[in-house]
Design a protein around this motif. Structure first.
Motif, mmCIF file in Angstrom:
data_model
loop_
_atom_site.group_PDB
_atom_site.id
_atom_site.type_symbol
_atom_site.label_atom_id
_atom_site.label_comp_id
_atom_site.label_asym_id
_atom_site.label_seq_id
_atom_site.Cartn_x
_atom_site.Cartn_y
_atom_site.Cartn_z
ATOM 1 N N GLN A 133 1.343 0.726 -6.721
ATOM 2 C CA GLN A 133 -0.426 1.188 -6.086
ATOM 3 C C GLN A 133 -1.215 2.129 -7.479
ATOM 4 O OE1 GLN A 133 -2.274 2.504 -2.353
ATOM 5 N NE2 GLN A 133 -3.910 1.054 -2.874
ATOM 6 N N PRO A 134 -1.263 0.734 -8.431
ATOM 7 C CA PRO A 134 -2.016 1.605 -9.527
ATOM 8 C C PRO A 134 -2.775 2.634 -9.446
ATOM 9 C CG PRO A 134 -2.546 -0.567 -9.789
ATOM 10 C CD PRO A 134 -1.681 -0.917 -8.567
ATOM 11 N N SER A 135 -3.853 2.094 -8.381
ATOM 12 C CA SER A 135 -5.418 3.022 -8.252
ATOM 13 C C SER A 135 -5.704 3.012 -6.539
ATOM 14 C CB SER A 135 -6.186 2.042 -9.722
ATOM 15 O OG SER A 135 -7.612 2.391 -8.980
ATOM 16 N N LEU A 136 -6.255 3.595 -6.668
ATOM 17 C CA LEU A 136 -7.398 3.566 -4.915
ATOM 18 C C LEU A 136 -7.995 2.224 -5.219
ATOM 19 C CD1 LEU A 136 -6.856 7.332 -3.942
ATOM 20 C CD2 LEU A 136 -5.602 5.752 -3.461
ATOM 21 N N TYR A 137 -8.177 1.641 -6.568
ATOM 22 C CA TYR A 137 -9.469 0.801 -6.371
ATOM 23 C C TYR A 137 -9.235 -0.556 -5.989
ATOM 24 C CZ TYR A 137 -12.728 4.659 -8.106
ATOM 25 O OH TYR A 137 -13.295 5.700 -8.169
ATOM 26 N N VAL A 138 -7.558 -0.658 -5.678
ATOM 27 C CA VAL A 138 -7.467 -1.608 -5.771
ATOM 28 C C VAL A 138 -6.434 -2.127 -4.718
ATOM 29 C CG1 VAL A 138 -7.194 -3.133 -8.428
ATOM 30 C CG2 VAL A 138 -5.079 -1.421 -7.308
ATOM 31 N N PRO A 139 -5.701 -2.778 -4.021
ATOM 32 C CA PRO A 139 -5.520 -2.815 -2.237
ATOM 33 C C PRO A 139 -4.058 -2.573 -2.582
ATOM 34 C CG PRO A 139 -5.442 -5.157 -3.329
ATOM 35 C CD PRO A 139 -6.122 -4.448 -3.984
ATOM 36 N N PRO A 140 -3.266 -1.837 -1.887
ATOM 37 C CA PRO A 140 -2.184 -1.776 -1.500
ATOM 38 C C PRO A 140 -1.653 -3.132 -0.703
ATOM 39 C CG PRO A 140 -3.134 -0.274 0.367
ATOM 40 C CD PRO A 140 -4.165 -1.063 -0.723
ATOM 41 N N CYS A 141 -0.623 -3.445 -1.421
ATOM 42 C CA CYS A 141 1.159 -4.228 -0.933
ATOM 43 C C CYS A 141 2.221 -4.189 -1.111
ATOM 44 C CB CYS A 141 0.370 -5.806 -2.518
ATOM 45 S SG CYS A 141 -1.095 -6.052 -2.597
ATOM 46 N N SER A 142 2.400 -5.495 0.239
ATOM 47 C CA SER A 142 3.824 -4.447 0.220
ATOM 48 C C SER A 142 4.253 -6.322 0.945
ATOM 49 C CB SER A 142 4.462 -4.213 1.577
ATOM 50 O OG SER A 142 3.178 -4.517 3.062
ATOM 51 N N ILE A 143 5.590 -6.564 0.756
ATOM 52 C CA ILE A 143 6.377 -8.009 1.153
ATOM 53 C C ILE A 143 7.475 -7.115 2.350
ATOM 54 C CG2 ILE A 143 7.624 -9.433 0.977
ATOM 55 C CD1 ILE A 143 7.862 -8.876 -1.964
ATOM 56 N N LEU A 144 6.651 -7.923 3.803
ATOM 57 C CA LEU A 144 7.541 -7.246 5.018
ATOM 58 C C LEU A 144 8.947 -8.377 5.428
ATOM 59 C CD1 LEU A 144 4.282 -8.011 5.087
ATOM 60 C CD2 LEU A 144 4.621 -7.215 7.310
ATOM 61 N N HIS A 145 9.422 -7.685 6.034
ATOM 62 C CA HIS A 145 11.203 -8.450 5.713
ATOM 63 C C HIS A 145 11.156 -8.729 7.703
ATOM 64 C CE1 HIS A 145 12.135 -9.194 1.898
ATOM 65 N NE2 HIS A 145 11.784 -8.481 1.901
ATOM 66 N N GLY A 146 12.332 -9.490 8.414
ATOM 67 C CA GLY A 146 12.119 -9.147 9.343
ATOM 68 C C GLY A 146 11.715 -9.106 10.319
ATOM 69 N N SER A 147 11.701 -9.442 11.777
ATOM 70 C CA SER A 147 11.184 -9.916 12.517
ATOM 71 C C SER A 147 9.706 -9.561 12.184
ATOM 72 C CB SER A 147 11.991 -9.639 14.090
ATOM 73 O OG SER A 147 11.595 -8.443 14.059
ATOM 74 N N LEU A 148 9.609 -8.257 12.088
ATOM 75 C CA LEU A 148 8.123 -7.605 11.237
ATOM 76 C C LEU A 148 7.725 -8.314 10.815
ATOM 77 C CD1 LEU A 148 6.198 -5.001 11.657
ATOM 78 C CD2 LEU A 148 7.149 -4.458 8.762
ATOM 79 N N ALA A 149 7.534 -9.795 9.800
ATOM 80 C CA ALA A 149 7.524 -10.792 9.144
ATOM 81 C C ALA A 149 7.070 -12.338 9.967
ATOM 82 C CB ALA A 149 8.537 -10.839 8.287
ATOM 83 N N TYR A 150 8.093 -11.984 9.987
ATOM 84 C CA TYR A 150 7.872 -14.000 10.752
ATOM 85 C C TYR A 150 7.517 -13.667 12.556
ATOM 86 C CZ TYR A 150 10.522 -14.722 6.432
ATOM 87 O OH TYR A 150 10.573 -14.637 4.633
#
Length: 226
Positions: A133-150
């Motif tokens: 996350q380059p800055s607190l002014y932009v949204p944190p992003c993630s890619i989910l895997h496993g049953s947490l995602a699907y």
């Protein structure tokens, strides 16, 4: 390539925003016809909790600080994961976050620079890939895997909202600064970000076929097109 384009290997899993613990934010969304999940999720070991609203192709998550001491202990181990809480109202920091997953579990990964993250509340088969996350002014992003995602099997109200909405078809995130974001940062191509005076999350459902607009400000930095 936006994560809402059909050609994108990544799709929106969920969007979240920080709220207060008192429940007034979800009450406001209920009042316009959304039906949330019946239970609240506690993120053991991280000091946060959330309440979600499921749609056909994603969910909206309201996130808050549940246990400050537990949160402080978690942050001591991973100081780069910074909760925003209500501070955005005075700082202009981004109170939103974006979770994505690959279109299918077999989709070839895109090779982004990410950091693996697991927590005790997650299913054993799951993990997150956290983007820097380059800055607190932009949204944190993630890619989910496993049953947490699907998570489709965990739908409670895929078609049951009194408001009659089903799918997220567009979204826009307004942030107050992009100064610290390099032009090559993948967030700029994955997410629809624009500059504005105040943070705002705009969600469009079903191409706004009902012609309705709900502006949840000042309680929430959220505008809904249904």
């Amino acid at each position: 390539m936006s994560v809402l384009q059909e050609s994108s290997p990544l799709v929106i899993d969920h969007l979240y925003l920080w709220v207060s613990k008192d429940g007034t934010a979800m009450d406001a969304l209920r009042s316009i016809g959304f039906i949330p999940k019946t239970t609240i999720g506690i993120h053991e070991g991280e000091g946060t909790a959330s309440h979600v609203i499921y749609f056909d192709n994603m969910y909206l998550e309201l996130l808050w600080i549940e246990d400050q001491a537990e949160l402080d202990a978690s942050l001591a181990k991973q100081p780069d994961v910074i909760p925003i809480g209500d501070t955005w109202r005075t700082t202009g920091h981004c109170p939103f976050g974006v979770g994505m997953h690959y279109r299918t579990p077999d989709t070839a990964p895109m090779g982004f620079e990410t950091r693996r993250h697991t927590a005790q509340w997650m299913p054993d088969d799951s993990l997150l890939e956290l983007f820097p996350q380059p800055s607190l002014y932009v949204p944190p992003c993630s890619i989910l895997h496993g049953s947490l995602a699907y998570w489709e099997s965990r739908f409670e109200h895929p078609h049951g909202h009194a408001l009659g909405v089903q799918q997220l078809t567009d979204f826009q995130i307004t942030v107050t600064s992009l100064d610290a974001v390099p032009p090559t940062n993948p967030l700029l191509s994955l997410l629809p970000l624009k500059l504005g005076a105040y943070p705002l999350l705009e969600l469009t459902f079903d191409d706004q076929r009902q012609g309705k607009v709900f502006d949840m400000r000042p309680l929430l930095p959220l505008r809904l097109y249904c």
